[in-house]
Design a protein around this motif. Structure first.
Motif, PDB file in Angstrom:
ATOM      1  N   TYR A  11      -4.074  25.345  31.170  1.00 47.09           N
ATOM      2  CA  TYR A  11      -3.193  24.667  32.126  1.00 47.09           C
ATOM      3  C   TYR A  11      -3.135  23.150  31.906  1.00 47.09           C
ATOM      4  O   TYR A  11      -2.265  22.483  32.450  1.00 47.09           O
ATOM      5  N   PHE A  12      -4.072  22.598  31.165  1.00 48.08           N
ATOM      6  CA  PHE A  12      -4.215  21.147  31.084  1.00 48.08           C
ATOM      7  C   PHE A  12      -2.975  20.407  30.594  1.00 48.08           C
ATOM      8  O   PHE A  12      -2.611  19.391  31.182  1.00 48.08           O
ATOM      9  N   PRO A  13      -2.305  20.857  29.536  1.00 46.36           N
ATOM     10  CA  PRO A  13      -1.098  20.114  29.119  1.00 46.36           C
ATOM     11  C   PRO A  13      -0.041  20.030  30.222  1.00 46.36           C
ATOM     12  O   PRO A  13       0.561  18.970  30.432  1.00 46.36           O
ATOM     13  N   SER A  14       0.173  21.113  30.933  1.00 46.74           N
ATOM     14  CA  SER A  14       1.194  21.078  31.987  1.00 46.74           C
ATOM     15  C   SER A  14       0.728  20.263  33.191  1.00 46.74           C
ATOM     16  O   SER A  14       1.545  19.630  33.865  1.00 46.74           O
ATOM     17  N   LYS A  18       2.970  17.219  34.453  1.00 41.84           N
ATOM     18  CA  LYS A  18       3.560  17.286  35.787  1.00 41.84           C
ATOM     19  C   LYS A  18       3.053  16.196  36.722  1.00 41.84           C
ATOM     20  O   LYS A  18       3.809  15.647  37.509  1.00 41.84           O
ATOM     21  N   TYR A  19       1.750  15.877  36.660  1.00 44.30           N
ATOM     22  CA  TYR A  19       1.165  14.960  37.632  1.00 44.30           C
ATOM     23  C   TYR A  19       0.853  13.570  37.073  1.00 44.30           C
ATOM     24  O   TYR A  19       0.454  12.687  37.817  1.00 44.30           O
ATOM     25  N   GLY A  20       1.046  13.381  35.767  1.00 47.81           N
ATOM     26  CA  GLY A  20       0.954  12.056  35.175  1.00 47.81           C
ATOM     27  C   GLY A  20      -0.431  11.435  35.077  1.00 47.81           C
ATOM     28  O   GLY A  20      -0.540  10.218  34.941  1.00 47.81           O
ATOM     29  N   SER A  43      -8.481  23.165  47.854  1.00 52.28           N
ATOM     30  CA  SER A  43      -7.662  22.799  49.018  1.00 52.28           C
ATOM     31  C   SER A  43      -7.445  21.299  49.094  1.00 52.28           C
ATOM     32  O   SER A  43      -6.345  20.832  49.413  1.00 52.28           O
ATOM     33  N   TRP A  44      -8.474  20.531  48.814  1.00 48.09           N
ATOM     34  CA  TRP A  44      -8.392  19.077  48.823  1.00 48.09           C
ATOM     35  C   TRP A  44      -7.393  18.569  47.786  1.00 48.09           C
ATOM     36  O   TRP A  44      -6.554  17.703  48.089  1.00 48.09           O
ATOM     37  N   LEU A  45      -7.453  19.104  46.573  1.00 54.64           N
ATOM     38  CA  LEU A  45      -6.503  18.684  45.538  1.00 54.64           C
ATOM     39  C   LEU A  45      -5.069  19.032  45.940  1.00 54.64           C
ATOM     40  O   LEU A  45      -4.143  18.266  45.673  1.00 54.64           O
ATOM     41  N   LYS A  46      -4.903  20.170  46.588  1.00 52.58           N
ATOM     42  CA  LYS A  46      -3.569  20.583  47.013  1.00 52.58           C
ATOM     43  C   LYS A  46      -3.037  19.685  48.127  1.00 52.58           C
ATOM     44  O   LYS A  46      -1.888  19.242  48.066  1.00 52.58           O
ATOM     45  N   THR A  47      -3.847  19.411  49.138  1.00 56.72           N
ATOM     46  CA  THR A  47      -3.352  18.648  50.288  1.00 56.72           C
ATOM     47  C   THR A  47      -3.314  17.150  50.027  1.00 56.72           C
ATOM     48  O   THR A  47      -2.368  16.477  50.429  1.00 56.72           O
ATOM     49  N   GLU A  48      -4.318  16.614  49.383  1.00 55.25           N
ATOM     50  CA  GLU A  48      -4.406  15.164  49.183  1.00 55.25           C
ATOM     51  C   GLU A  48      -3.670  14.666  47.941  1.00 55.25           C
ATOM     52  O   GLU A  48      -3.273  13.502  47.883  1.00 55.25           O
ATOM     53  N   HIS A  49      -3.519  15.525  46.945  1.00 58.55           N
ATOM     54  CA  HIS A  49      -2.939  15.079  45.679  1.00 58.55           C
ATOM     55  C   HIS A  49      -1.702  15.863  45.261  1.00 58.55           C
ATOM     56  O   HIS A  49      -1.139  15.595  44.199  1.00 58.55           O
ATOM     57  N   GLY A  50      -1.300  16.853  46.059  1.00 59.92           N
ATOM     58  CA  GLY A  50      -0.056  17.565  45.816  1.00 59.92           C
ATOM     59  C   GLY A  50      -0.061  18.544  44.658  1.00 59.92           C
ATOM     60  O   GLY A  50       1.006  18.930  44.178  1.00 59.92           O
ATOM     61  N   LEU A  51      -1.228  18.966  44.212  1.00 66.05           N
ATOM     62  CA  LEU A  51      -1.278  19.930  43.114  1.00 66.05           C
ATOM     63  C   LEU A  51      -0.946  21.320  43.623  1.00 66.05           C
ATOM     64  O   LEU A  51      -1.209  21.650  44.776  1.00 66.05           O
ATOM     65  N   GLY A  52      -0.397  22.131  42.726  1.00 63.99           N
ATOM     66  CA  GLY A  52      -0.191  23.533  43.038  1.00 63.99           C
ATOM     67  C   GLY A  52      -1.528  24.260  42.973  1.00 63.99           C
ATOM     68  O   GLY A  52      -2.499  23.769  42.390  1.00 63.99           O
TER      69      GLY A  52
END
Length: 70
Positions: A11-14, A18-20, A43-52
């Motif tokens: 997943y790392f290249p995408s 996607k997130y720069g 959950s923290w990465l999803k809510t605080e940083h917008g990751l899927g």
């Protein structure tokens, strides 16, 4: 010919595209978080940083496995 990445690192290249941010930066964020449980970090990465979910899970899985191997 280079072998394709398998597991969470596939997943790392995408994630970087996607997130720069480079993966090392994401891993540093995970390691510096006061959270320690896998799903708390996801959950923290999803809510605080917008990751899927898949991207957050891959980063946390890989980082925690890397740290456990040290």
């Amino acid at each position: 010919m280079t072998a394709a990445a398998k597991g969470p690192s596939s997943y790392f290249p995408s994630i970087e595209k996607k997130y720069g941010r480079p993966i090392a930066e994401w891993q540093e964020l995970i390691r510096s978080s006061p959270l320690t449980k896998h799903m708390q970090l996801v959950s923290w990465l999803k809510t605080e940083h917008g990751l899927g979910h898949g991207h957050a899970n891959a980063l946390v899985s890989h980082t925690l496995a890397e740290d456990a191997g040290r």
